[in-house]
Design an enzyme around this catalytic site. Structure first.
Site, mmCIF file in Angstrom:
data_model
loop_
_atom_site.group_PDB
_atom_site.id
_atom_site.type_symbol
_atom_site.label_atom_id
_atom_site.label_comp_id
_atom_site.label_asym_id
_atom_site.label_seq_id
_atom_site.Cartn_x
_atom_site.Cartn_y
_atom_site.Cartn_z
ATOM 1 C CG LEU A 318 3.027 2.303 39.605
ATOM 2 C CD1 LEU A 318 1.977 3.268 40.117
ATOM 3 C CD2 LEU A 318 4.251 2.342 40.498
ATOM 4 C CG ASP A 319 3.209 -5.869 41.074
ATOM 5 O OD1 ASP A 319 2.339 -6.474 40.426
ATOM 6 O OD2 ASP A 319 3.624 -6.250 42.182
ATOM 7 C CE LYS A 320 -4.057 -6.326 42.904
ATOM 8 N NZ LYS A 320 -3.970 -6.703 44.351
#
Length: 626
Positions: A318-320
């Site tokens: 997951l990207d933030k």
């Protein structure tokens, strides 16, 4: 009217529609049964049954011939050979029943496919054909094709949004369920984005067109769904290859039986009962229904391959920013550094804004907006963005650098203990370092709120069978860890360049995981493209991220990621159920025929019942997921 005219009229009623064929053939069979039972006329019974076999068998024979011309042997050839053979040995009832039941199966399959593809038609229908253009203060109704980017449009209550745009003035709730799958209307105010085809509910909106024609989100959705339903999944391609060798095998078995037994009826029965109809459609009906059902919930898949792969996902990266967080950063604090009293918080913010005015990064925009509240911000000259690190620019002969600690260190800026202490006192904020003429002058703390349901979404992913969830971000480690703790992620990789995200995705894949990458930015595009399944957060996601991804989510709700995985797993289960049912049916029927317990018409009835069950099971995937 003579018999030739009757035959000519019957044959002319046959259309490309399997529905017309089924109705015509069914009527002839009913007429034949009535002639045999009520009129006791065997000749009329035989003629009507034979006509029914011809009417329903003709389209099947045409398909078989076309397949042979293309050097492809399909199940239509089996049915055609069996029908001709049955007519030859005067088994008219069997010939009519076989072709009639086969066409019923084909009609049901076509109906199911059409129902799932109807989502495209529904999407096309919601796009309005005209728009109200504001021109010189007047309202002019114009065809949608005449709208250009930058045009000012008026949308009245109850009307549909004609193009993609941004709200210029007004406030209203907009129903975006057709685009995002979100059931509740969303409040739209100045600056908010609008999608073509969505429903304006209760207010008057003025919008500026940002996407028209093929560049609208609606047009891209339609294109994506069309592409997806044409694509072939690996399981689907396997079934097509299976039919190519299975059909000649059954024909050979029937020929061998006739050579050894001289029983043509027995050989023809094997030919008909051996049709793998349910097996051949077991995968495509599930794939198309799965894609159609997902599209109704705002989950757009590029094809069956990606749907099938999504069902095997056991690791998610997951990207933030914009994925776990709202992607709406806010300036929380400004920390000037050094003993020079001339360096104030406003000065740090001003120089940062001058450089960031040339950047399109979300944080840059927030810094500029914060500075503009205090006065005008001039644009820098010779600005140069360094991907994933920061930006450097020149203004009035002064060199400004704004970015990460790593960017400062690589630029030779001295990072003293005061800067370290200031950065270490802040938790959960992204620290932006500001340097002026080779000297660090301050830090800006920017916070991006975590999505309200992010923790529940991460938990749901684990519940759906995802064994490993990691965060990949270009942000600093301290901020990343704070966000990770809040959402329940234990594995964090921070301060990453786009190519480093890509390398980590490949490393996870090498460990044997089927990996999904979820992101929304340009810096996520390489990782999205390299992952087994790339998932782009749609609302606010960049075009390059959307194009690089295999699945696009039309609303920024992480719970939809879990829904996409669950839907894919459900589709794989559905395919396995269909294949099991089809294999058991064909095996049982062949065993029954070879043992003399099943005959042609009865066997074909069971065969078509299995086709119907496979189709009905696949149609369950059209239901909305929870």
């Amino acid at each position: 009217m003579n018999m030739k005219s009757i035959i000519r009229r019957i044959l002319s009623s046959i259309t490309a529609s399997s529905k017309g064929t089924v109705i015509t053939a069914g009527g002839l069979i009913i007429g034949a049964l009535a002639a045999g039972r009520l009129l006791q006329n065997e000749f009329l019974w035989a003629v009507l049954m034979g006509l029914s076999a011809v009417v329903s068998g003709l389209p099947i024979g045409v398909k078989a011939l076309r397949s042979l011309v293309n050097r492809h042997i399909g199940i239509e050839l089996l049915v055609s050979l069996a029908t001709v053979g049955a007519l030859f040995i005067q088994e008219y009832w069997e010939a009519a029943a076989v072709t009639f039941l086969f066409n019923i199966g084909g009609y049901l399959e076509a109906r199911t496919m059409a129902r799932t593809r109807r989502v495209i038609g529904e999407l096309i229908e919601i796009a309005p054909s005209t728009a109200i253009l504001l021109k010189s203060g007047e309202q002019v109704s114009v065809p949608i094709e005449e709208i250009r980017i930058g045009d000012m449009l008026l949308v009245k209550p109850g009307s549909r949004i004609p193009v993609d745009g941004a709200v210029e003035s007004g406030s209203s709730r907009v129903n975006e369920s057709a685009i995002s799958g979100e059931p509740l209307p969303v409040l739209k105010q100045p600056g908010d984005s609008l999608f073509a085809g969505t429903q304006n509910e209760n207010g008057v909106l003025t919008l500026i067109a940002t996407g028209v024609g093929e560049d609208t989100t609606l047009a891209r959705i339609i294109h994506r769904v069309e592409e997806a339903q044409e694509a072939r999944a690996p399981a689907q391609r396997f079934m097509e290859r299976f039919a190519r060798w299975y059909t000649p095998l059954i024909i050979g078995l029937a020929a061998a039986i006739y050579l050894f037994t001289s029983d043509l009826s027995f050989a023809l029965t094997v030919l008909v009962i051996g049709c793998p109809g349910a097996l051949v459609i077991s995968t495509p009906v599930s794939i198309v229904a799965g894609i159609g059902g997902a599209a109704r919930q705002g989950i757009l898949m590029k094809g069956g391959t990606h749907l099938e792969t999504s069902g095997k996902i056991n690791a998610v990266a997951l990207d933030k920013t914009g994925t776990l967080t709202l992607g709406d950063p806010r300036v929380e604090r400004i920390i000037p550094l050094g003993k020079d009293e001339a360096i104030s918080p406003d000065m740090v913010l001003f120089y940062a804004a001058v450089a960031e005015s040339a950047s399109e990064h979300p944080i840059a925009g927030r810094i500029v907006k914060a500075a503009e509240k205090k006065g005008p911000v001039p644009r820098a000259t010779n600005a140069e963005a360094v991907a994933g690190k920061g930006i450097q620019a020149v203004w009035q002969g002064k060199k400004i650098r704004v970015g990460s600690r790593r960017f400062m260190e690589e630029s030779g800026i001295n990072m003293d203990k005061e800067a370290d202490r200031a950065a270490d006192t802040v938790s959960g904020e992204t620290m932006v370092f500001v340097a002026l003429d080779e000297r660090l002058i301050g830090l800006i703390g920017v916070a991006d709120p975590v999505r309200s349901h992010a923790r529940e979404a991460v938990s749901r992913m684990r519940s759906s069978g995802v064994k490993r969830i990691v965060m990949l971000t270009g942000d600093n480690l301290r901020t990343a860890q704070a966000v990770a703790r809040e959402v329940g992620i234990t594995e964090v990789h921070a301060e990453l360049m786009p190519e480093e995200k890509l390398e980590l995705i490949r490393a996870i894949q090498k460990e044997g995981y089927t990996t999904a990458m979820v992101g929304d930015g340009i810096n996520d595009a390489p990782a999205l493209a390299s992952a087994d399944v790339g998932i782009a957060m749609g609302d606010g996601g960049t075009d390059i991220a959307m194009e690089s991804a295999d699945i696009a989510l039309m609303r920024n709700d992480l719970a939809v990621v879990a829904q996409a995985i669950e839907r894919s797993r459900g589709t794989l289960r559905n395919i396995r159920q269909n294949i099991t049912l089809a294999v058991l049916t064909v095996t049982g029927l062949l065993a029954g025929v070879l043992s003399g317990n099943i005959h042609m018409a009865g066997g074909m009835l069971i065969h078509e019942a299995s086709v119907m069950l496979v189709i009905l099971n696949g149609m369950r995937l059209l239901r909305p997921a929870e």
